[in-house]
Design an enzyme around this catalytic site. Sequence first.
Site, PDB file in Angstrom:
ATOM      1  N   ASP A  44       1.017  -1.254   0.009  1.00 58.79           N
ATOM      2  CA  ASP A  44      -0.084   0.029   0.124  1.00 58.79           C
ATOM      3  C   ASP A  44       0.823   1.345  -0.178  1.00 58.79           C
ATOM      4  OD1 ASP A  44       0.781  -0.264   2.594  1.00 58.79           O
ATOM      5  OD2 ASP A  44      -1.276  -0.011   3.553  1.00 58.79           O
ATOM      6  N   SER A  45       2.128   0.997   0.015  1.00 61.28           N
ATOM      7  CA  SER A  45       3.080   2.128  -0.254  1.00 61.28           C
ATOM      8  C   SER A  45       2.717   2.834  -1.710  1.00 61.28           C
ATOM      9  CB  SER A  45       4.539   1.698  -0.264  1.00 61.28           C
ATOM     10  OG  SER A  45       4.746   0.385  -1.085  1.00 61.28           O
ATOM     11  N   ASP A  83      -1.124  -5.926  -0.039  1.00 59.58           N
ATOM     12  CA  ASP A  83      -1.291  -5.775   1.255  1.00 59.58           C
ATOM     13  C   ASP A  83      -2.925  -5.453   1.460  1.00 59.58           C
ATOM     14  OD1 ASP A  83       1.027  -5.307   2.532  1.00 59.58           O
ATOM     15  OD2 ASP A  83       1.198  -3.275   1.831  1.00 59.58           O
ATOM     16  N   LYS A 112      -0.554  -9.319   2.890  1.00 60.32           N
ATOM     17  CA  LYS A 112       0.170  -9.078   3.951  1.00 60.32           C
ATOM     18  C   LYS A 112      -0.769  -8.092   4.870  1.00 60.32           C
ATOM     19  CE  LYS A 112       3.346  -5.983   3.564  1.00 60.32           C
ATOM     20  NZ  LYS A 112       3.407  -4.793   4.351  1.00 60.32           N
ATOM     21  N   GLU A 114      -0.642  -5.573   8.818  1.00 59.25           N
ATOM     22  CA  GLU A 114       0.234  -5.007   9.592  1.00 59.25           C
ATOM     23  C   GLU A 114      -0.114  -5.256  11.096  1.00 59.25           C
ATOM     24  OE1 GLU A 114       0.633  -0.837   8.637  1.00 59.25           O
ATOM     25  OE2 GLU A 114       1.426  -1.274   6.647  1.00 59.25           O
ATOM     26  N   GLU A 179      10.198  -4.260   9.756  1.00 56.29           N
ATOM     27  CA  GLU A 179      10.350  -2.711   9.241  1.00 56.29           C
ATOM     28  C   GLU A 179      10.898  -1.763  10.406  1.00 56.29           C
ATOM     29  OE1 GLU A 179       7.605  -1.071   6.703  1.00 56.29           O
ATOM     30  OE2 GLU A 179       8.493   0.860   6.635  1.00 56.29           O
TER      31      GLU A 179
HETATM   32  O1  KIV Z   1       3.592  -0.892   1.499  1.00 58.60           O
HETATM   33  C1  KIV Z   1       4.652  -1.636   1.296  1.00 58.60           C
HETATM   34  O2  KIV Z   1       5.535  -1.327   0.411  1.00 58.60           O
HETATM   35  C2  KIV Z   1       5.351  -2.230   2.536  1.00 58.60           C
HETATM   36  C3  KIV Z   1       6.829  -2.576   2.555  1.00 58.60           C
HETATM   37  C4  KIV Z   1       7.556  -1.462   2.901  1.00 58.60           C
HETATM   38  C5  KIV Z   1       7.217  -3.786   3.467  1.00 58.60           C
HETATM   39  O3  KIV Z   1       4.716  -2.696   3.496  1.00 58.60           O
END
Ligand code: KIV
Length: 275
Positions: A44-45, A83, A112, A114, A179
Amino acid sequence: MARLTIPELKSRKGPGSLVMLTAYDYPTAKLAAEAGVDVLLVGDSLGMVVLGYESTVPVTLEEMLHHTKAARRGAPDVHLVADLPYLADATPERALAAAGRLVKEGGADSVKLEGAKLEVVRALVGAGVPVLGHVGLTPQTASSLGGYKVQGRNVAAAKQLLEDALALEEAGVWGVVLEMVPAQLADLISQELSVPTIGIGAGGGTDGQVLVFHDLIGVFDRFKPRFVKRYLEGGELIRQAIANYVGDVRGGRFPEEEHSYQMDAEELEGLYGRD
Ligand code: KIV
């Protein structure tokens, strides 16, 4: 190369065993696959580095789906993690619905999430959705953590992170992203877990590494964390290339003959000779 399966991913222990990179679109995913990346992450970056949001919080499930589908088309043979966006993992029910879409419609192999949301992880894994954990600095809740800061620097915080990582493993994740944690703590967690750790700002002792593609190629310049290594000053190169294009058009140097299409002389004759 075939997509890595969950047992194969789980066996990737030891520094340098797993290379993950973010990819949010077709050409990046294709290039990363050709370059030999093991796992692609539609993180989600993307909200910050592609969509220009201030943080990852505004990213929607629809946006994640859009980019997951594109990355999948670019890398059909690479394990793809997507994510769960902010609050899509707030309850097991919401997480199952969101993960279902990312896997069924988006083509993701894993999701993924968090934090140590153990009930949610158990529900997903129980339903057959592979999950990658993520602890340490968790960007979706960065403001509660005091901003983008190294986590686990004192004994209590370090013990809590180790406990969270162990609990995630127990709940069934296939790996854990660490992280922005001190290298010594990341080493300890990596030794204690039997599933791989994937570090970003966690030193060289984790089993895998992950970077954000736009950091790696130097096109995200709002800030540059210490853990980023730029393999290309892409921002500078791209800006220069575009400036060359602008200059060529204004100066009449583009397009040239080789970029243009011609008509047969006979057809041209007819065209000019028309009344
Ligand atoms: O959103 C993302 O790109 C991430 C990475 C920084 C691990 O969670």
